[in-house]
Design an enzyme around this catalytic site. Structure first.
Site, PDB file in Angstrom:
ATOM      1  N   CYS A 138       0.788  -1.229   0.000  1.00 10.14           N
ATOM      2  CA  CYS A 138       0.000   0.000   0.000  1.00 10.14           C
ATOM      3  C   CYS A 138       0.828   1.293   0.000  1.00 10.14           C
ATOM      4  O   CYS A 138       0.502   2.204  -0.761  1.00 10.14           O
ATOM      5  CB  CYS A 138      -1.046   0.002   1.104  1.00 10.14           C
ATOM      6  SG  CYS A 138      -0.724  -1.084   2.465  1.00 10.14           S
TER       7      CYS A 138
ATOM      8  N   ARG B 129       7.569 -11.140   4.809  1.00  9.01           N
ATOM      9  CA  ARG B 129       7.193 -10.934   6.210  1.00  9.01           C
ATOM     10  C   ARG B 129       7.936 -11.947   7.066  1.00  9.01           C
ATOM     11  O   ARG B 129       7.964 -13.134   6.733  1.00  9.01           O
ATOM     12  CB  ARG B 129       5.676 -11.129   6.397  1.00  9.01           C
ATOM     13  CG  ARG B 129       4.884 -10.161   5.565  1.00  9.01           C
ATOM     14  CD  ARG B 129       3.400 -10.342   5.772  1.00  9.01           C
ATOM     15  NE  ARG B 129       2.666  -9.436   4.900  1.00  9.01           N
ATOM     16  CZ  ARG B 129       1.343  -9.330   4.884  1.00  9.01           C
ATOM     17  NH1 ARG B 129       0.613 -10.068   5.695  1.00  9.01           N
ATOM     18  NH2 ARG B 129       0.754  -8.492   4.070  1.00  9.01           N
TER      19      ARG B 129
ATOM     20  N   GLN C  59       0.947 -11.131  -3.392  1.00  3.10           N
ATOM     21  CA  GLN C  59      -0.467 -10.821  -3.169  1.00  3.10           C
ATOM     22  C   GLN C  59      -1.115 -10.375  -4.473  1.00  3.10           C
ATOM     23  O   GLN C  59      -0.500  -9.679  -5.269  1.00  3.10           O
ATOM     24  CB  GLN C  59      -0.601  -9.678  -2.169  1.00  3.10           C
ATOM     25  CG  GLN C  59      -0.135 -10.027  -0.774  1.00  3.10           C
ATOM     26  CD  GLN C  59      -0.285  -8.839   0.153  1.00  3.10           C
ATOM     27  OE1 GLN C  59       0.264  -7.782  -0.102  1.00  3.10           O
ATOM     28  NE2 GLN C  59      -1.035  -9.023   1.225  1.00  3.10           N
TER      29      GLN C  59
ATOM     30  N   ASP D  32      -2.922  -7.953  -4.946  1.00  2.00           N
ATOM     31  CA  ASP D  32      -3.287  -6.771  -4.172  1.00  2.00           C
ATOM     32  C   ASP D  32      -3.870  -5.689  -5.085  1.00  2.00           C
ATOM     33  O   ASP D  32      -3.525  -5.616  -6.261  1.00  2.00           O
ATOM     34  CB  ASP D  32      -2.021  -6.223  -3.508  1.00  2.00           C
ATOM     35  CG  ASP D  32      -2.319  -5.498  -2.212  1.00  2.00           C
ATOM     36  OD1 ASP D  32      -3.502  -5.337  -1.879  1.00  2.00           O
ATOM     37  OD2 ASP D  32      -1.356  -5.084  -1.532  1.00  2.00           O
TER      38      ASP D  32
ATOM     39  N   HIS E 210      -5.497  -1.398  -4.728  1.00  2.00           N
ATOM     40  CA  HIS E 210      -5.954  -0.292  -3.908  1.00  2.00           C
ATOM     41  C   HIS E 210      -6.859   0.565  -4.752  1.00  2.00           C
ATOM     42  O   HIS E 210      -6.504   0.957  -5.863  1.00  2.00           O
ATOM     43  CB  HIS E 210      -4.747   0.489  -3.367  1.00  2.00           C
ATOM     44  CG  HIS E 210      -3.872  -0.370  -2.522  1.00  2.00           C
ATOM     45  ND1 HIS E 210      -2.773  -1.023  -3.022  1.00  2.00           N
ATOM     46  CD2 HIS E 210      -3.991  -0.747  -1.226  1.00  2.00           C
ATOM     47  CE1 HIS E 210      -2.238  -1.754  -2.063  1.00  2.00           C
ATOM     48  NE2 HIS E 210      -2.953  -1.613  -0.963  1.00  2.00           N
TER      49      HIS E 210
ATOM     50  N   LYS F 184     -14.016  -4.060   7.540  1.00  2.00           N
ATOM     51  CA  LYS F 184     -13.585  -4.951   6.447  1.00  2.00           C
ATOM     52  C   LYS F 184     -14.570  -6.083   6.227  1.00  2.00           C
ATOM     53  O   LYS F 184     -15.399  -6.395   7.088  1.00  2.00           O
ATOM     54  CB  LYS F 184     -12.212  -5.519   6.751  1.00  2.00           C
ATOM     55  CG  LYS F 184     -12.171  -6.358   8.024  1.00  2.00           C
ATOM     56  CD  LYS F 184     -10.828  -7.053   8.204  1.00  2.00           C
ATOM     57  CE  LYS F 184     -10.822  -7.913   9.462  1.00  2.00           C
ATOM     58  NZ  LYS F 184      -9.648  -8.751   9.591  1.00  2.00           N
TER      59      LYS F 184
ATOM     60  N   HIS G 201      -8.353  -1.367   0.366  1.00  2.00           N
ATOM     61  CA  HIS G 201      -7.364  -2.415   0.114  1.00  2.00           C
ATOM     62  C   HIS G 201      -8.166  -3.667  -0.193  1.00  2.00           C
ATOM     63  O   HIS G 201      -9.132  -3.947   0.502  1.00  2.00           O
ATOM     64  CB  HIS G 201      -6.529  -2.752   1.347  1.00  2.00           C
ATOM     65  CG  HIS G 201      -5.869  -1.597   1.996  1.00  2.00           C
ATOM     66  ND1 HIS G 201      -4.509  -1.428   1.974  1.00  2.00           N
ATOM     67  CD2 HIS G 201      -6.355  -0.566   2.715  1.00  2.00           C
ATOM     68  CE1 HIS G 201      -4.186  -0.342   2.656  1.00  2.00           C
ATOM     69  NE2 HIS G 201      -5.292   0.200   3.112  1.00  2.00           N
TER      70      HIS G 201
END
Length: 638
Positions: free
Chosen positions: A335, A364, A382, A384, A386, A466, A512
């Site tokens: 992000c 991570r 990911q 991912d 946004h 979420k 997200h």
RNA sequence: GCCAUCUUAGCUCAGUGGUAGAGCAGCUGAUUCGUAAUCAGCAGGUCGGCGGUUCGAAUCCGCCAGAUGGCUCCA
């Protein structure tokens, strides 16, 4: 007093004395009390058969077929397990022993001499001996003093701690056989229906789930009303083991792990074919859905992570490095990078919603003990994205996202899913007004989509509410995949703005979202879901070409080239083996289509098609026809 | 990170203090084969790593690493 009982859809009425135990009423009606019927549900909750009828006028009787029945069954089983264990370890200290989704466990302090798996058979044997006596579960109300005295005398600090926290007038013991345990119930009337048990495993578990507390030994077990059901369950476990993605990953030569990089997957050629097929498909889908793709760096300055708040909250899980004597960090999330892209131009409300996706490779530092194949890794990609939008656009965006998520899951045959809406926690940032608007938007979108969902009150992130998606695979196991999170924090921290129709700067809302979660984990789930039988559009090898002998290799190579020309994924068996062996190997690789070519085929320009899915064989299929069929069947779901 | 268990050839696994084994895979040769294993030969291991006990350790003990099942964690 007249009461109504319901059992297996049938209603029964009976005259009952409020003082008499429920099982007596059932016996009068000729119902299988204690054998098939384990307990009853009333308006107040579960009611055990040994308890007096009381003021209730309606009882829903439950047995093995219901979750409540299993709950009672396994709860009582946990007591028997504890009794069996206490028989062999008289000085062990019992703590808690609840039923769980599949079976039950008991957390026990063995004082340094815990059992080993070699002890399981004798524990099981003792368990069955006790269960089949049978033992009757007798509820006893005791005073707090009495309860404390009992466990102080037994030198069991855990139970003492529990008792001190209980309301003093609601303490009950259950006695079964010679065994006494602090317990609020409910229980079986007696242990007669417990006819099979398996002690499954041992594990460490912290007292009250807190890692600062002493570690206890958790004994997992499961019991059944019949030996046949136990065996069926053990077969299910075997089936799950057979589908283990770690085993399949090795068998199908997709990926590997090495001591040199714990938790970091190595993708092999066939694994990359699968991964790329997945990514190509999703990329196309996202571009069609109005997204644009970006790619942001893996390593960024530490100051960026300080600004995003990750350094503050997530430092323990991040990897750090240094470049030109400046501190940098490896990204654990995409992000912050995305926001830097957002800020490269002055954004107008006309540009919103702006949907930027990134197949972002994040690292991570997960604790060593949690690493599990592809399910939990230290580096993953990911899917991912946004979405930057105005508060008014939230609901529409979420609705579009819900449609997209449904389509994506359906493409892999995940029919059953659960949706969780997590709302504002106690600690939150942003205005209450914004939260209310956001929660209403999420809920409104779910309603509008007609999707059933459950609410997890207070379980949202501090920066926004979420929605989480959990799918069930073909063995009905649950997997958390996608998530949609609203974020009011990051746009502020990074000073993101857009110019509104009023000519003023406003702060956008950031959504997200990940649909698959991570490609690595998703491949793991998909392998277990399909048992490695990947559909043609994902199969690393879609068709394997088998020449009957080396003489036909040139023809086979021509075919391979034709398949490659169409952007499909062939493999060619060039080995000097007999056809039977080549077929066997190709089948073990779970290749969906096999083309056998020998003199007949080479002369007539055909192939013999062996189809794994339909278990058919077709001779003399013209090459063009075979290619067209392959291409048609390799099309991903739209 | 914590608890328990495990780690032997590329893979799957035997081997409980006395000279490291099998099957598959690999290599070489023969065979040129029609829908789930062709035959023969060869090669392959500091028994996860380091240290200790012992005349002697794959085997017993300790530490470390990795893996497995859990716990905690998954912002």
């Amino acid at each position: 007093m007249a009461i109504v009982l319901e059992w297996k859809g049938q209603r029964y009425t009976a005259d009952a004395d409020p003082e008499e135990p429920l099982y007596a009423v059932l016996q009068r009606l000729g119902l299988p009390a204690g054998t098939e019927i384990f307990a009853a549900k009333t308006q107040e909750g579960l009611h055990e058969l040994a308890a007096p009828v009381g003021p209730h006028s309606f009882f829903q009787l439950v047995g093995w077929e219901s979750p409540e029945g299993k709950f009672v069954f396994w709860h009582s089983s946990a007591h028997i397990l504890a009794e069996a264990i206490q028989h062999f370890w008289p000085d062990c200290k019992l703590t808690i022993g609840p039923p769980i989704e599949n079976g039950f466990y008991y957390d026990i302090d063995f004082g340094g001499h815990p059992p080993s798996p070699a002890d399981f058979p004798r524990i099981e044997q003792k368990f069955m001996e006790l269960a089949q006596q049978p033992e009757y579960f007798v509820r006893k109300k005791v005073s707090q003093e009495e309860a404390l005295r009992y466990y102080e005398q037994k030198k069991n600090p855990y139970k003492v701690e529990l008792i001190r926290e209980l309301p003093p007038d609601e303490i009950t013991f259950y006695e079964s056989g010679g065994f006494v345990d602090l317990c609020k119930g409910p229980h079986l009337w007696h242990s007669g229906p417990v006819r099979a048990v398996k002690v499954l495993s041992l594990a460490g578990a912290y007292w009250r789930g807190d890692s600062r507390n002493p570690q206890l030994t958790r004994v997992y077990a499961i019991s059944f009303p019949s030996q046949a059901e136990l065996e069926a369950y053990l077969h299910l476990l075997e089936e799950a083991a057979r589908r283990d993605h770690r085993v399949l990953g090795k068998q199908l030569d997709l990926f590997s792990f090495h001591e040199e990089g714990p938790g970091f997957p190595f993708w092999h050629p066939k694994g990359m074919r699968l991964l790329n097929a997945l990514q190509d498909w999703l990329r196309k889908k996202l571009l069609q859905a109005g997204y644009e793709e970006i790619k942001t760096p893996i390593i960024l300055t530490q100051t960026l992570w300080e600004r995003s708040g990750h350094y503050e909250n997530y430092r323990e899980n991040m990897y750090f490095t240094e470049i030109d004597e400046q501190p940098f960090a490896v990204k654990p999330m995409n992000c912050p990078g995305s926001t830097l892209v957002y800020r490269t131009s002055l954004r107008s409300y006309r540009d919103l919603p702006l949907r930027l996706f990134e197949f972002g490779h994040v690292h991570r530092h997960e604790l060593s003990g949690v690493l599990t194949g592809l399910f939990r890794v230290r580096a993953f990609t990911q899917d991912d994205a946004h979405i930057y939008c105005t508060p008014e656009q939230i609901q529409e965006e979420i609705q579009a996202l819900l449609r997209l998520v449904q389509e994506v899951y359906a493409a892999f045959g995940f029919q059953e899913k659960e949706i969780y809406l997590s709302t504002r926690p106690d600690k939150y940032i942003g205005s209450l007004e914004l939260w209310n608007q956001a929660e209403a938007a999420l809920e409104g979108a779910l309603r509008a989509a007609g999707l059933p969902y459950q609410i997890n009150p207070g379980d949202g992130a501090f920066y926004g509410p979420k929605i989480d998606f959990v799918v069930r695979d073909s063995l009905r196991r649950r997997w958390q995949l996608g998530t949609i999170q609203l974020d009011f924090s990051m746009p502020q921290r990074f000073g993101l703005t857009y110019v509104g129709p009023d000519g003023q700067a406003h702060t956008p809302v950031m959504i997200h979202r990940a649909i698959l979660g991570s490609f690595e984990r998703f491949v793991g789930v998909l392998l277990e879901h399909t048992a490695g039988e990947l559909p043609l559009w994902l199969a690393p090898v879609q068709v394997k070409i088998l020449p009957v002998s080396e003489k036909f290799l040139p023809y086979a190579r021509q075919l391979q080239a034709k398949v490659l020309e169409r952007g499909l994924r062939p493999a060619l068996d060039e080995s000097d083996e007999k056809l039977g062996k080549k077929i066997r190997l190709a089948e073990q690789e779970k290749v969906p289509l096999i083309w056998v070519v020998g003199s007949k085929e080479a002369e007539t320009g055909t192939v013999a098609v062996r189809d794994r899915q339909h278990r058919t064989q077709r001779e003399a299929v013209p090459v063009e026809e075979a290619l067209q069929e392959l291409q048609a069947r390799s099309l991903p779901p739209s």
